[in-house]
Design a protein around this motif. Structure first.
Motif, PDB file in Angstrom:
ATOM      1  N   LYS A  75       0.850  -1.183   0.000  1.00  0.00           N
ATOM      2  CA  LYS A  75       0.000   0.000   0.000  1.00  0.00           C
ATOM      3  C   LYS A  75       0.889   1.238   0.000  1.00  0.00           C
ATOM      4  O   LYS A  75       2.104   1.148   0.136  1.00  0.00           O
ATOM      5  CB  LYS A  75      -0.937   0.000   1.200  1.00  0.00           C
ATOM      6  N   ASN A  76       0.253   2.384  -0.170  1.00  0.00           N
ATOM      7  CA  ASN A  76       0.954   3.667  -0.173  1.00  0.00           C
ATOM      8  C   ASN A  76       2.082   3.700  -1.197  1.00  0.00           C
ATOM      9  O   ASN A  76       3.138   4.274  -0.959  1.00  0.00           O
ATOM     10  CB  ASN A  76       1.504   4.002   1.219  1.00  0.00           C
ATOM     11  N   GLN A  77       1.878   3.051  -2.346  1.00  0.00           N
ATOM     12  CA  GLN A  77       2.929   2.992  -3.343  1.00  0.00           C
ATOM     13  C   GLN A  77       2.935   4.263  -4.195  1.00  0.00           C
ATOM     14  O   GLN A  77       1.898   4.851  -4.463  1.00  0.00           O
ATOM     15  CB  GLN A  77       2.779   1.760  -4.239  1.00  0.00           C
ATOM     16  N   SER A  78       4.124   4.670  -4.579  1.00  0.00           N
ATOM     17  CA  SER A  78       4.272   5.790  -5.507  1.00  0.00           C
ATOM     18  C   SER A  78       5.507   5.537  -6.348  1.00  0.00           C
ATOM     19  O   SER A  78       6.416   4.805  -5.961  1.00  0.00           O
ATOM     20  CB  SER A  78       4.405   7.112  -4.739  1.00  0.00           C
ATOM     21  N   TYR A 123       6.892   2.455  -1.063  1.00  0.00           N
ATOM     22  CA  TYR A 123       5.757   1.601  -0.740  1.00  0.00           C
ATOM     23  C   TYR A 123       5.813   1.220   0.725  1.00  0.00           C
ATOM     24  O   TYR A 123       6.824   1.385   1.407  1.00  0.00           O
ATOM     25  CB  TYR A 123       5.794   0.325  -1.591  1.00  0.00           C
ATOM     26  N   THR A 124       4.718   0.645   1.182  1.00  0.00           N
ATOM     27  CA  THR A 124       4.636   0.030   2.500  1.00  0.00           C
ATOM     28  C   THR A 124       4.076  -1.368   2.299  1.00  0.00           C
ATOM     29  O   THR A 124       3.026  -1.525   1.658  1.00  0.00           O
ATOM     30  CB  THR A 124       3.695   0.827   3.434  1.00  0.00           C
ATOM     31  N   SER A 147       1.990  -4.352   3.152  1.00  0.00           N
ATOM     32  CA  SER A 147       0.817  -4.521   4.007  1.00  0.00           C
ATOM     33  C   SER A 147       0.472  -5.985   4.263  1.00  0.00           C
ATOM     34  O   SER A 147      -0.350  -6.294   5.111  1.00  0.00           O
ATOM     35  CB  SER A 147      -0.388  -3.806   3.392  1.00  0.00           C
TER      36      SER A 147
END
Length: 175
Positions: free
Chosen positions: A63-66, A79-80, A82
């Motif tokens: 998640k929180n990927q860019s 990224y994180t 998950s």
């Protein structure tokens, strides 16, 4: 001026460009378009002046990927994780590879992540089926690691019809 043909019928590139080669044997005549690409340097970037908008990022267990440009010839993916179950990030874009390379080199800084494997998807010329090559590299954390994948591990390099190759995607799987 682009290519020459020796007495054995082998085409030799002389300078970069495209030309038609005409041939005939008995009553059969044919023409082929030959594209000559002579590398000017030993290593050649697959893409320079990266247009991040042209890259597609997909993932699983992340998640929180860019994605952002890293200089003029690299990509940064933040990224994180998950889920520890088959987590991966896949970066997709069709990148034609110039000439007939010995290997495809990836430079990867894993940060603190533990990378289980990397899969490179490559498509030979002439609409052939894409081939996936999976490697399990040993990487040093927080450092740029160079990973060279011999083209012969991906495709039959004796088949001149496979060129140019196109990299379609790079998938990074986390432990």
């Amino acid at each position: 001026s682009i290519a020459s043909i020796d007495d054995n019928g082998i085409i030799h590139g002389l300078k970069n460009g495209s030309t038609h080669v005409y041939g005939s044997v008995n009553s059969i005549s044919d023409t082929i378009l030959v594209k000559v690409e002579i590398p000017e340097v030993r290593y050649h970037d697959a893409e320079t002046n990266i247009d991040i908008a042209s890259w597609k990022l997909t993932k699983s267990g992340v998640k929180n990927q860019s994605i952002s440009a890293l200089g003029s010839n690299g990509i940064a993916v933040d990224y994180t994780i998950s889920s520890s179950r088959n987590a991966y990030v896949r970066m997709s874009k069709n990148l034609p590879i110039w000439s007939r390379p010995d290997s495809i080199e990836l430079q990867l800084n894993p940060g603190a992540a533990t990378i289980k494997q990397i899969t490179l998807q490559v498509t030979p010329s002439q609409g052939a089926k894409a081939t996936n090559i999976t490697i399990t590299p040993t990487l040093t954390a927080n450092a740029v690691n160079r990973i060279a994948i011999p083209v012969g591990d991906i495709v039959d390099i004796t088949d001149a019809g496979i060129y140019p190759l196109t990299i379609n995607a790079i998938s990074v799987y986390f432990s």
